[in-house]
Design an enzyme around this catalytic site. Structure first.
Site, short mmCIF file in Angstrom:
data_model
loop_
_atom_site.label_atom_id
_atom_site.label_comp_id
_atom_site.label_asym_id
_atom_site.label_seq_id
_atom_site.Cartn_x
_atom_site.Cartn_y
_atom_site.Cartn_z
N ASN A 109 0.80 -1.23 0.00
CA ASN A 109 0.00 0.00 0.00
C ASN A 109 0.84 1.28 0.00
OD1 ASN A 109 -2.64 -0.77 -0.33
ND2 ASN A 109 -3.11 -0.89 1.86
N LEU A 347 -3.92 -9.07 5.81
CA LEU A 347 -3.59 -8.69 4.44
C LEU A 347 -2.24 -7.97 4.32
CD1 LEU A 347 -7.07 -7.51 3.04
CD2 LEU A 347 -5.94 -9.73 2.78
N HIS A 348 -1.56 -7.75 5.44
CA HIS A 348 -0.17 -7.24 5.41
C HIS A 348 -0.01 -5.96 4.61
CE1 HIS A 348 -0.42 -11.66 5.75
NE2 HIS A 348 0.28 -11.42 6.83
N CYS A 349 -1.04 -5.11 4.65
CA CYS A 349 -1.00 -3.84 3.91
C CYS A 349 -0.73 -4.07 2.42
CB CYS A 349 0.06 -2.88 4.46
SG CYS A 349 -0.21 -2.42 6.18
N ALA A 350 -1.12 -5.23 1.92
CA ALA A 350 -0.83 -5.57 0.53
C ALA A 350 -2.01 -6.24 -0.15
CB ALA A 350 0.41 -6.48 0.47
#
Lengths: 392, 81
Positions: A109, A347-350
């Site tokens: 992100n 979601l691991h900022c992804a």
């Protein structure tokens, strides 16, 4: 009194180095301590001893970090608050309405959100899908780049979800062949793989100071090639030069370092990189061993699958997994609660990456291996996964 | 402590703190006697760092800095002790 978070007596096992590294290697904490006790001056502001000592300490850290990353001229190695800020600087500073940018579908992100915002302002953003391992095909990217004048190709150096290492040299070559800049988010690569920015031929490369480079949070580095001149996002005081000038200076590093720097962070990062200068090879070898063992061990557990490149193919030390029945949040909770193992679910900022590999609806459980991890940690994680899968 | 006499020094100015410290290190390594001072009006900048050196070492200093690729943004003189 600290509330116990686990009913297990074993020591905590930290396996989230993909988020941030912990603990830090010898010297880093001392460097931060020194920054607050010995180097308390404002660097570049004042020529008295305290300020000069601080200025020299930052100067030294910059050169050591530049050398470690293969940056020949330390003027081009800029300190930033983090990789996110660095990528924002590059993307918002380089791209204007009407520009076309080609990006990888695995971006974090820190890249995806600026690109989404730029798209709303009239930048054409073309996203090229990576394969099921999370790796971008350079030939496919070239075919997309060749379709229209392209301002930049943007790609992560390595994935924070899959650990996949992208073909940056090939992408840089094709970008330049078509008159485009090559912009790289190196957050997951720095410290974990050998990075020689002179050889890589990229135009911009950003990295967190606090992940694989083992420094404190709140600092990152940005390499800008000569001639790559994003507009600065922040204008203000720079210490050097002439304050009477009404406009912000364009000389580096001052152009991109307005305001008082994060001296404790920078000096801590300098100490971390000096540690890596002497220990990177052995550390990387151990990370490879532990990553391989974790990957191999997870594949032996019923119901689990590992995202990213197949076992045996190169990756940075990240192993993300999914279970056919149990959600990642449940696994993460039990691993922490019962076994004091720290791993990150979600979601691991992804979201782009999860969409690419098919886990946007479920998320994944990510293990990030790094400094301080041992074979015992990996075996404990595998045992915990096995037991948890039987119990949940 | 005795009273020192004022005398003339050469002053070099730089575009950034980074350049000033690069220059300091380069000239000290070359055996020249340089001192970091607050930037002075005679080099048209009241901000940042400047280097003060003996006038007879100015030529050697400029040569060394040119060889090292360090840009000097201004040259001047001051009366100092």
């Amino acid at each position: 009194m600290e509330t116990p978070s686990s009913d297990s007596p074993q020591r905590p096992i930290y396996l989230d180095h993909g988020a941030t590294s912990w603990p830090k290697p010898p010297g880093v904490v001392d460097a931060v301590h020194d920054a607050l006790t010995r180097y308390g001056g404002n660097p570049g502001r004042g020529a008295y001893k305290l300020a000069l000592d601080t200025s020299r300490a930052i100067h030294s850290a910059r050169r050591d970090i530049a050398s470690f990353l293969g940056v020949r001229d330390a003027h081009n190695l800029l300190f930033q608050p983090g990789c996110t800020q660095a990528m924002n600087l590059v993307l918002f500073g380089l791209l204007a309405p009407g520009d076309r940018v080609v990006a990888c579908s695995m971006e974090h992100n820190a890249v995806a959100r600026p690109l989404n915002a730029l798209a709303a302002r009239g930048v054409e953003v073309v996203v090229v899908d990576a394969d099921e391992s999370g790796v971008l095909d350079a030939d496919e990217v070239e075919s997309v780049v060749a379709q229209a004048p392209t301002r930049a190709v943007v790609c992560q150096h390595a994935g924070n979800l899959t650990g996949a290492i992208q073909p940056i040299p090939d992408l840089a070559d094709l970008a330049h062949a078509h008159g485009a800049l090559m912009v790289v988010d190196g957050a997951q690569a720095g410290g974990h793989i050998h990075v020689d920015l002179a050889a890589l031929s990229v135009d911009a490369w950003a990295c967190s100071g606090h992940k694989g480079l083992l420094g404190p949070q709140g600092v990152g580095v940005l390499y800008l090639a000569p001639g790559c001149e994003p507009a600065e996002l922040v204008a203000g005081g720079t210490g050097g030069g002439n304050s009477e000038e009404p406009l912000h200076p364009v000389v580096r590093p001052d152009r991109y370092e307005a305001g008082t720097p994060n001296t404790p962070g920078i000096l801590g990062l300098g100490a971390a990189v000096r540690f890596l200068e002497h220990n990177a090879d052995s550390l990387r070898e151990r990370e490879r061993e532990l990553t391989h063992r974790l990957h191999e061990g997870v594949l032996e557990l019923p119901g689990f699958s590992v995202l990213g490149p197949p076992l045996g193919e190169e990756r940075v030390p990240i192993v993300s997994l999914v279970h056919e029945r149990i959600t990642s949040d449940r696994l993460a909770f039990v691993l922490d609660r019962r076994y004091q193992i720290a791993a990150r679910a979600g979601l691991h900022c992804a979201p782009w990456a999860h969409r690419t590999v098919g886990t946007l609806e479920t998320g994944a459980l990510r293990f990030g291996i790094g400094y301080g991890n041992t074979h015992h940690d990996i075996e404990a994680a595998l045992d915990a996964l096995s037991r948890s899968a039987q119990e949940l | 402590m005795g009273i020192r006499s004022r005398r003339t020094f050469a002053v070099l100015g730089f575009l950034s703190t980074h350049d000033a410290l690069d220059a300091e290190e380069t000239l000290l390594d070359a055996g020249l006697d340089v001192v970091v001072i607050p930037s002075v009006k005679s080099i048209e900048s009241l901000c940042g760092l400047a280097l003060r050196l003996e006038p007879h070492e100015l030529e050697a200093a400029l040569l060394r800095l040119a060889e090292a690729g360090i840009e000097v943004s201004a040259k001047g003189e001051i009366e100092d002790v």
